[in-house]
Design a protein around this motif. Structure first.
Motif, PDB file in Angstrom:
ATOM      1  N   LEU A  86       0.854  -1.174   0.000  1.00  0.00           N
ATOM      2  CA  LEU A  86       0.000   0.000   0.000  1.00  0.00           C
ATOM      3  C   LEU A  86       0.898   1.234   0.000  1.00  0.00           C
ATOM      4  CD1 LEU A  86      -2.942   1.091   0.177  1.00  0.00           C
ATOM      5  CD2 LEU A  86      -2.612   1.235   2.663  1.00  0.00           C
ATOM      6  N   LEU A  87       0.699   2.093  -1.009  1.00  0.00           N
ATOM      7  CA  LEU A  87       1.448   3.335  -1.122  1.00  0.00           C
ATOM      8  C   LEU A  87       0.614   4.446  -0.497  1.00  0.00           C
ATOM      9  CD1 LEU A  87       2.477   3.000  -4.893  1.00  0.00           C
ATOM     10  CD2 LEU A  87       3.688   2.130  -2.885  1.00  0.00           C
ATOM     11  N   LEU A  88       1.150   5.101   0.529  1.00  0.00           N
ATOM     12  CA  LEU A  88       0.432   6.146   1.252  1.00  0.00           C
ATOM     13  C   LEU A  88       1.183   7.461   1.031  1.00  0.00           C
ATOM     14  CD1 LEU A  88      -0.700   5.897   5.006  1.00  0.00           C
ATOM     15  CD2 LEU A  88      -0.387   8.019   3.748  1.00  0.00           C
ATOM     16  N   PHE A  89       0.640   8.309   0.178  1.00  0.00           N
ATOM     17  CA  PHE A  89       1.275   9.582  -0.145  1.00  0.00           C
ATOM     18  C   PHE A  89       0.797  10.648   0.839  1.00  0.00           C
ATOM     19  CE2 PHE A  89       1.529   7.175  -4.028  1.00  0.00           C
ATOM     20  CZ  PHE A  89       2.707   7.583  -4.646  1.00  0.00           C
ATOM     21  N   ALA A 108      -7.885  -0.508   2.626  1.00  0.00           N
ATOM     22  CA  ALA A 108      -7.260  -1.266   1.541  1.00  0.00           C
ATOM     23  C   ALA A 108      -7.558  -2.763   1.639  1.00  0.00           C
ATOM     24  CB  ALA A 108      -5.754  -1.039   1.544  1.00  0.00           C
ATOM     25  N   LYS A 109      -7.995  -3.206   2.797  1.00  0.00           N
ATOM     26  CA  LYS A 109      -8.381  -4.615   2.970  1.00  0.00           C
ATOM     27  C   LYS A 109      -9.871  -4.841   2.713  1.00  0.00           C
ATOM     28  CE  LYS A 109      -4.779  -5.281   6.467  1.00  0.00           C
ATOM     29  NZ  LYS A 109      -4.507  -5.493   7.913  1.00  0.00           N
ATOM     30  N   ASP A 110     -10.603  -3.755   2.470  1.00  0.00           N
ATOM     31  CA  ASP A 110     -12.040  -3.833   2.215  1.00  0.00           C
ATOM     32  C   ASP A 110     -12.245  -4.019   0.710  1.00  0.00           C
ATOM     33  OD1 ASP A 110     -14.738  -3.305   1.718  1.00  0.00           O
ATOM     34  OD2 ASP A 110     -14.864  -1.702   3.209  1.00  0.00           O
ATOM     35  N   ASP A 111     -12.724  -5.168   0.310  1.00  0.00           N
ATOM     36  CA  ASP A 111     -12.858  -5.471  -1.115  1.00  0.00           C
ATOM     37  C   ASP A 111     -13.751  -4.473  -1.847  1.00  0.00           C
ATOM     38  OD1 ASP A 111     -11.233  -7.657  -0.794  1.00  0.00           O
ATOM     39  OD2 ASP A 111     -12.877  -9.089  -0.622  1.00  0.00           O
ATOM     40  N   LEU A 118      -7.813   5.903  -2.358  1.00  0.00           N
ATOM     41  CA  LEU A 118      -8.295   6.146  -1.008  1.00  0.00           C
ATOM     42  C   LEU A 118      -7.843   7.535  -0.570  1.00  0.00           C
ATOM     43  CD1 LEU A 118      -7.264   2.663   0.444  1.00  0.00           C
ATOM     44  CD2 LEU A 118      -9.456   3.323  -0.603  1.00  0.00           C
ATOM     45  N   CYS A 119      -8.788   8.370  -0.178  1.00  0.00           N
ATOM     46  CA  CYS A 119      -8.504   9.764   0.176  1.00  0.00           C
ATOM     47  C   CYS A 119      -8.975  10.045   1.596  1.00  0.00           C
ATOM     48  CB  CYS A 119      -9.212  10.722  -0.778  1.00  0.00           C
ATOM     49  SG  CYS A 119      -8.822  10.456  -2.527  1.00  0.00           S
ATOM     50  N   GLY A 120      -8.244  10.885   2.302  1.00  0.00           N
ATOM     51  CA  GLY A 120      -8.614  11.224   3.670  1.00  0.00           C
ATOM     52  C   GLY A 120      -8.912  12.699   3.837  1.00  0.00           C
ATOM     53  N   PRO A 121      -9.800  13.056   4.778  1.00  0.00           N
ATOM     54  CA  PRO A 121     -10.093  14.460   5.056  1.00  0.00           C
ATOM     55  C   PRO A 121      -8.855  15.187   5.588  1.00  0.00           C
ATOM     56  CG  PRO A 121     -11.736  12.995   6.045  1.00  0.00           C
ATOM     57  CD  PRO A 121     -10.604  12.138   5.607  1.00  0.00           C
ATOM     58  N   VAL A 122      -8.714  16.443   5.215  1.00  0.00           N
ATOM     59  CA  VAL A 122      -7.579  17.256   5.661  1.00  0.00           C
ATOM     60  C   VAL A 122      -8.098  18.539   6.298  1.00  0.00           C
ATOM     61  CG1 VAL A 122      -5.484  18.494   4.966  1.00  0.00           C
ATOM     62  CG2 VAL A 122      -6.066  16.317   3.866  1.00  0.00           C
ATOM     63  N   THR A 123      -7.586  18.823   7.482  1.00  0.00           N
ATOM     64  CA  THR A 123      -7.864  20.083   8.178  1.00  0.00           C
ATOM     65  C   THR A 123      -6.707  21.038   7.950  1.00  0.00           C
ATOM     66  OG1 THR A 123      -9.215  19.070   9.926  1.00  0.00           O
ATOM     67  CG2 THR A 123      -8.120  21.148  10.460  1.00  0.00           C
ATOM     68  N   TYR A 124      -7.006  22.261   7.515  1.00  0.00           N
ATOM     69  CA  TYR A 124      -5.984  23.301   7.397  1.00  0.00           C
ATOM     70  C   TYR A 124      -5.865  24.019   8.739  1.00  0.00           C
ATOM     71  CZ  TYR A 124      -5.159  22.838   2.418  1.00  0.00           C
ATOM     72  OH  TYR A 124      -4.769  22.366   1.186  1.00  0.00           O
ATOM     73  N   LEU A 125      -4.697  23.962   9.344  1.00  0.00           N
ATOM     74  CA  LEU A 125      -4.491  24.492  10.684  1.00  0.00           C
ATOM     75  C   LEU A 125      -4.164  25.985  10.674  1.00  0.00           C
ATOM     76  CD1 LEU A 125      -2.331  21.598  12.172  1.00  0.00           C
ATOM     77  CD2 LEU A 125      -4.790  21.959  12.465  1.00  0.00           C
ATOM     78  N   ALA A 171      -3.978   7.139  -0.571  1.00  0.00           N
ATOM     79  CA  ALA A 171      -3.316   5.834  -0.578  1.00  0.00           C
ATOM     80  C   ALA A 171      -3.859   5.016  -1.741  1.00  0.00           C
ATOM     81  CB  ALA A 171      -3.547   5.097   0.741  1.00  0.00           C
ATOM     82  N   VAL A 172      -3.008   4.136  -2.242  1.00  0.00           N
ATOM     83  CA  VAL A 172      -3.380   3.303  -3.373  1.00  0.00           C
ATOM     84  C   VAL A 172      -2.633   1.983  -3.259  1.00  0.00           C
ATOM     85  CG1 VAL A 172      -1.599   4.425  -4.801  1.00  0.00           C
ATOM     86  CG2 VAL A 172      -3.478   3.213  -5.903  1.00  0.00           C
ATOM     87  N   THR A 173      -3.331   0.886  -3.511  1.00  0.00           N
ATOM     88  CA  THR A 173      -2.660  -0.408  -3.442  1.00  0.00           C
ATOM     89  C   THR A 173      -1.655  -0.534  -4.585  1.00  0.00           C
ATOM     90  OG1 THR A 173      -4.282  -1.552  -4.822  1.00  0.00           O
ATOM     91  CG2 THR A 173      -4.726  -1.472  -2.435  1.00  0.00           C
ATOM     92  N   ALA A 174      -0.694  -1.410  -4.394  1.00  0.00           N
ATOM     93  CA  ALA A 174       0.319  -1.626  -5.431  1.00  0.00           C
ATOM     94  C   ALA A 174      -0.326  -2.076  -6.733  1.00  0.00           C
ATOM     95  CB  ALA A 174       1.339  -2.657  -4.950  1.00  0.00           C
TER      96      ALA A 174
END
Length: 282
Positions: A86-89, A108-111, A118-125, A171-174
């Protein structure tokens, strides 16, 4: 599953050090950590933190613009060679929430979503106080950017609008990375290359999925809106994107530049052109 965090670096050494301290507080530590030093020879001498297994990939700059797309591909290539599943940028300005690594790994284990970006929420501080950000209480600052989905920590929401993708945290699987084929290296400098990648992903059958547990916190740094410091890069990359896809990316920024009299075009079939010398590369 071997999870590798990939971070591009040019300067921002204090932000990178804070990111590594936050990674060490993760509920699941990354298995590997690849830093791509773009024209920054100091990185190899100082990073990564010895408590984080990892390596540094040196990538010299050619020309005036940082090779962001090329650097992401170089980071992925190094991670895959070192056995990543799993590549996590993670952008150098981003502090990972406690469960960011674990959240991406679980998704990534969820079929149902593993073949997506896969994208995650980002908070600008806001700017930190004299002691910096309290890395043990980042969740208290949680206020995800309103322009993107922000599921609850126990939710994953599929999304098929590629224009919502961002490269701050994903993140993206190989296997999915190989299917998409990586970022288009014709893009140089800031802007457009991540939207292009999401379009390529869509062509390969990979939509997005927003992972509520994978929260990140973007450390403050001064900037401008629209980002006139990246004007020349954005104009060049917008024209490239239009040539490849027939639509214009970064529409809000292009409109802002037009209103400031810095560009012409960038809508319909009219190419983007600079009108002000401040937009010319040094």
């Amino acid at each position: 599953m071997k999870v590798t965090v990939i971070t591009l670096v040019h300067g921002r050494h204090a932000h990178l050090a804070a990111q590594q301290q936050a990674l060490l507080r993760s509920s699941q530590l990354p298995d590997d950590y690849v830093l791509v030093a773009m024209d920054d020879p100091e990185i190899a001498a100082s990073f990564p933190d010895p408590r984080l297994p990892g390596t540094v990939v040196e990538l010299p700059r050619t020309g005036t613009a940082l090779p962001l797309a090329k650097a992401r591909n170089a980071g992925a290539r190094a991670a895959l060679q070192r056995g990543a599943d799993l590549l996590l940028f993670l952008d150098v300005d981003c502090l990972p929430g406690t469960d960011l690594v674990a959240g991406y790994a679980a998704a990534a284990k969820d079929d149902a979503v593993a073949a997506r970006l896969l994208c995650g929420p980002v908070t600008y501080l806001e700017p930190p106080g004299p002691g910096g950000y309290c890395l043990d209480r980042l969740q208290d600052l949680d206020s995800p950017h309103p322009a993107r989905p922000a599921p609850q920590p126990d939710e994953i929401i599929p999304e098929d609008n590629p224009d919502l993708f961002w490269s701050l945290s994903f993140a993206v699987t190989a296997a999915t990375w190989d299917r998409i084929g990586g970022f288009c290296e014709d893009y140089t400098g800031y802007g457009g290359e991540d939207t292009d990648y999401a379009r390529l992903a869509g062509q390969a059958g990979a939509g997005l999925a927003w992972v509520g547990a994978a929260r990140a916190y973007h450390q403050f740094h001064p900037t401008q809106d629209p980002p006139v410091q990246h004007l020349a890069d954005i104009v060049r990359n917008a024209n490239l994107f239009h040539a490849r896809w027939g639509t214009w990316p970064m529409g809000g920024w292009l409109q802002g530049f037009r209103e400031l009299g810095l560009i012409k075009g960038g809508h319909g079939t009219t190419p983007c052109t600079l009108t002000d010398q401040m937009g010319q590369p040094a």
